[in-house]
Structures are given as C-alpha cells and as structure tokens.
Scaffold this active site. Structure first.
Site, PDB file in Angstrom:
ATOM      1  N   LEU A 151       8.297  -4.068   1.393  1.00 44.25           N
ATOM      2  CA  LEU A 151       6.986  -4.127   0.744  1.00 44.25           C
ATOM      3  C   LEU A 151       6.932  -5.284  -0.245  1.00 44.25           C
ATOM      4  O   LEU A 151       5.927  -6.001  -0.319  1.00 44.25           O
ATOM      5  CB  LEU A 151       6.679  -2.807   0.039  1.00 44.25           C
ATOM      6  CG  LEU A 151       5.414  -2.794  -0.843  1.00 44.25           C
ATOM      7  CD1 LEU A 151       4.191  -3.224  -0.043  1.00 44.25           C
ATOM      8  CD2 LEU A 151       5.201  -1.422  -1.455  1.00 44.25           C
ATOM      9  N   PHE A 155     -10.607   2.211   1.023  1.00 46.59           N
ATOM     10  CA  PHE A 155     -10.364   1.165   2.021  1.00 46.59           C
ATOM     11  C   PHE A 155      -8.879   1.002   2.241  1.00 46.59           C
ATOM     12  O   PHE A 155      -8.070   1.541   1.508  1.00 46.59           O
ATOM     13  CB  PHE A 155     -11.011  -0.156   1.594  1.00 46.59           C
ATOM     14  CG  PHE A 155     -10.572  -0.678   0.251  1.00 46.59           C
ATOM     15  CD1 PHE A 155      -9.452  -1.502   0.148  1.00 46.59           C
ATOM     16  CD2 PHE A 155     -11.265  -0.356  -0.916  1.00 46.59           C
ATOM     17  CE1 PHE A 155      -9.043  -1.993  -1.086  1.00 46.59           C
ATOM     18  CE2 PHE A 155     -10.868  -0.843  -2.153  1.00 46.59           C
ATOM     19  CZ  PHE A 155      -9.761  -1.654  -2.234  1.00 46.59           C
ATOM     20  N   TYR A 210       2.699   0.517  -7.343  1.00 48.40           N
ATOM     21  CA  TYR A 210       2.091  -0.810  -7.419  1.00 48.40           C
ATOM     22  C   TYR A 210       2.110  -1.454  -8.797  1.00 48.40           C
ATOM     23  O   TYR A 210       1.830  -2.648  -8.920  1.00 48.40           O
ATOM     24  CB  TYR A 210       0.666  -0.743  -6.866  1.00 48.40           C
ATOM     25  CG  TYR A 210       0.677  -0.425  -5.391  1.00 48.40           C
ATOM     26  CD1 TYR A 210       0.986  -1.411  -4.463  1.00 48.40           C
ATOM     27  CD2 TYR A 210       0.446   0.864  -4.932  1.00 48.40           C
ATOM     28  CE1 TYR A 210       1.045  -1.119  -3.110  1.00 48.40           C
ATOM     29  CE2 TYR A 210       0.501   1.167  -3.580  1.00 48.40           C
ATOM     30  CZ  TYR A 210       0.804   0.172  -2.671  1.00 48.40           C
ATOM     31  OH  TYR A 210       0.874   0.460  -1.335  1.00 48.40           O
ATOM     32  N   VAL A 254       5.889   1.531   5.150  1.00 46.11           N
ATOM     33  CA  VAL A 254       7.262   1.185   5.526  1.00 46.11           C
ATOM     34  C   VAL A 254       7.839   2.404   6.234  1.00 46.11           C
ATOM     35  O   VAL A 254       7.805   3.516   5.699  1.00 46.11           O
ATOM     36  CB  VAL A 254       8.124   0.813   4.305  1.00 46.11           C
ATOM     37  CG1 VAL A 254       9.563   0.536   4.740  1.00 46.11           C
ATOM     38  CG2 VAL A 254       7.545  -0.394   3.576  1.00 46.11           C
TER      39      VAL A 254
END
EC number: 2.3.1.-
Length: 418
Positions: free
Chosen positions: A99, A418, A128, A89
């Site tokens: 988000l 990743f 998260y 962001v």
C-alpha cells in the site's frame, strides 16, 4: 514468500483487468468470481494510468485506483482532487509495504498534475494518517421513531405552496445533476458526481456485486416550480405479529438546496402509511433533521463516524481557495514526512481574501499535514488538537487564533461514498 522487491507495483494492462478485479473482490472478502459483465463495466470507467496493481509472479495481490474529482472548499470554491478508491491488499501479502508503494506513486502523480488535495473514504481509521490524510468530515445516521415525532398524522403535503411528487429514474437523471451541483457549490466537503453516478443509482448501469432493486423517488418543487429536493428510498415490507404493518423506510440519499425542501421531504417520509421507522442514511452531523420534528428525540443517533479523509498536496492553494470569516495572521509549520507539502507558511486573512506564502518567520503552530487537512474544511478545533498533543503551540494563543480563522459555523459534509 516473495521479497517486497520482487513484487511489481505498476498500472495494470487491459488484459489484467479481470485479475485485478479478482484481487479487489478478495481483498474486500467478496466472492472472487469475476463475470465478463463486471470486467466490461469496470473497464468503462477505470483510468488506466491511475489503476495500480501489485503483481507477484504475474498474479495481482493488491489493488489501488484514483480518478479526478472536484471538492468544495469553505466558501464554495472547487479544488481539483485526487480521489482514491478500491484499495486492497490480499491477506497473503499484507505488511510488505505494498500500500505504501501504491500510495506513493499515486500521490506523487497527483502532485505533479496539480491536484490540490487527495481524498478517500477510509474503511479503517488507523491506516491513512501515516500517509498524511486527516479526517476532515463526519457523518451521522439517525433512526426516526415515526409515532413519537409529534407530526400531524393528517399531513398531506407542504403548506408553503410547494409540492411533492413521485417520479421515476429518468426524471431523476434529468433533474438530479443540476440540483446536486447547486448543493455542492454551497456545501464544504461535498464532491462532484459524474454521469455514471446517476446511472448506477437509477438502475441504468446494474452491477453484478449489487443486485438492483428499484427504489422510490420523490421530488420537491417550490411554489415557483423549481426542483429544490430529491430523495431515493426503499421500504422493507415488514409486518408485526398481530398483522400490523411495521415498515422501515431506508433513505438511500436525500439532497435539498433549501430548508423548506429538506423539511418537506422528511415530513413526507414520516407521513407514509405503514411506515413506523425511517433510517436516514448518512447525513451531516449538524443536520437540521431532528429539529424539523416536534419531538427531536424521536430521531435517535444510530451511527456517527469519520467520513471523508483529505490529504493536502498544495498548502498555498488549499488555504487560499477557502474563505474566512475574520481577519488575522497565522504562521504554520507543516510537517510532512513524505515531502509533498511540508514547510512553513504565513496565512494572512483580510477583507480582500487570503494570502498564503512560504515564510521564515517564527511559527505559531506546528502540526502534521494530516491535522491541517482536518482543520482546513473547518470541522476540527486547533485548541482541541493541542490539548490532545496533535498540534503544538509555539506561541501562546496560536491555537485560538487558528480556530477563529479556520472554524466554520456549519460543519462540512460529504454526502457520497466512493
């Protein structure tokens, strides 16, 4: 300042790829300059419907993408995962719920597709958990002080009939995918690698944002000729003040399917003339590496951190996918404020496998879906989480029962970023 409702969150159009990349680079504090080559490269692998942007008056100010992945559960089964990456962001638009909106869209789509879990590597720890993710694996990096290892300086190769050879990128692309898949099938927490991964990590695909330097590759073959290990490493060509070579070998990645291969590759790295230190790269927290050395203290932990974060989307399929060492029954009251996986579930484990089903029976444990993710791969302890107040025992001893069922003798590990 635009109101949150005025900002459009949606999949990007092909013509918006460059703007999306510019926002991505800006969010990661990289130069916002975007080359045609980077646009072409990213366009080759971005999944259009799963590449989201937030647009304020036509300008991209937040980025998010996901892609299909296979994650190895305890016991070796693969479950389909929604792998999340490239989350940013722009600083001018933070704290406006962008988000949250992108995450909600993606997780809802993943649930509808039938993905069992979502995965990501968290740049920041606090973000998260509020979306139902839990830290499910950890990684450790060691620095080996080669002169202190106690290894025989005359070492010239494995003594088990195997051999180590230097190879090139083409050899790695031929042998690596099958070797990695063999490892992944036995390593809880490991994720699938596609062809592009091998192309990027052997220089076939070269990225503007990461200038390519050809590394060294070494392969270990057993006495029967089977490839059982591969390592990619670089050396820094450093010399001390007295014209003494003091090189550090930095391991990019090392995969091995047998302890013999792993031991041989570490011994090889420590035996290279002029190498005085080896940086191991990110390894499993319970890696055998220190104990391959006569003096384990020569391997000093330099970094230890959470790594793979998991978000369970289907509790029944997740718990039934893994194996268990013991037998027993556990009722879990799973709290999911996003409404994707909450409910009360009865897990029954026996010699014939595991059955998980919704139930109305009294729960033994109440826990957030993120804590369940941390327990699912076998790394976390329900007893510890209860002591921290992150799991609530509704029945005395339920946390100990959970640990007896869910914890594993080896720790999960995800070798990939990743």
């Amino acid at each position: 300042m635009s109101r949150p409702d005025d900002i459009d969150v949606r999949p990007i159009a092909e013509a918006e790829t460059a703007d999306w990349i510019r926002a991505l680079n800006t969010g990661f504090l990289r130069s916002p300059e975007v080359s045609e080559r980077e646009v072409a490269d990213r366009s080759s692998y971005l999944v259009p419907a799963r590449t989201l942007g937030a647009f304020d008056n036509g300008r991209c100010v937040a980025t998010f993408r996901s892609f299909p992945q296979e994650l190895t559960a305890v016991g070796g089964a693969s479950v389909p995962a929604d792998a999340i990456s490239n989350v940013t962001v722009t600083a001018t638009h933070r704290r406006r719920g962008l988000l949250t909106r992108m995450m909600a869209q993606d997780l809802a789509a993943a649930k509808e597709r039938g993905d069992v879990v979502a995965t990501l590597i968290a740049a920041e720890y606090p973000i998260y958990g509020r979306y139902g993710f839990g830290a499910a694996t950890h990684s450790t990096e060691w620095t080996i002080d080669v002169p202190r290892t106690g290894l025989d300086p005359r070492w010239s190769g494995p003594g088990d009939g195997g051999r180590i050879d230097l190879v090139d990128g083409e050899d790695v692309r031929k042998a690596g995918p099958e070797l990695h898949e063999r490892l992944r099938r036995t390593q809880p927490g490991a994720v699938s690698r596609d062809e592009r991964w091998w192309q990027v990590h052997t220089g076939v695909v070269r990225l503007d944002r990461s200038p390519w330097t050809e590394p060294f590759y070494a392969v270990y073959r057993s006495a029967s000729g089977e490839v059982e290990g591969l390592v990619s490493y670089e050396c820094d060509d450093h010399w001390g003040d007295a014209k003494q070579p003091q090189n550090t070998a930095k391991v990019n990645w090392l995969i091995a399917t047998t302890p013999a291969a792993e031991r041989a590759l570490w011994h090889y790295l420590c035996s290279i003339d002029w190498i005085t230190k080896v940086r191991t790269g990110w390894r499993a927290p319970d890696d055998l590496l220190p104990h391959f050395l006569p003096d384990p203290r020569a391997a000093r932990v330099t970094t230890h951190a959470d790594w793979l974060w998991v978000r369970i989307l289907d509790v029944v399929r997740a718990l039934e996918a893994r194996t268990y060492d013991g037998s027993g029954t556990l009722v879990l009251d799973v709290v999911d404020r996003h409404g994707l996986a909450g409910g009360r579930y009865r897990l029954t484990v026996g010699p014939d496998g595991a059955v998980c089903e919704p139930t109305t029976r009294d729960a033994g444990l109440t826990l957030d879906v993120g804590e369940l993710a941390a327990l699912w791969l076998g790394d976390a302890s329900a007893v510890r989480l209860a002591a921290l107040g992150r799991v609530r025992e509704q029945q005395e001893g339920a946390a100990s029962v959970a640990d007896a069922l869910l914890r594993t003798s080896g720790r999960p590990w995800c070798p990939d970023m990743f």
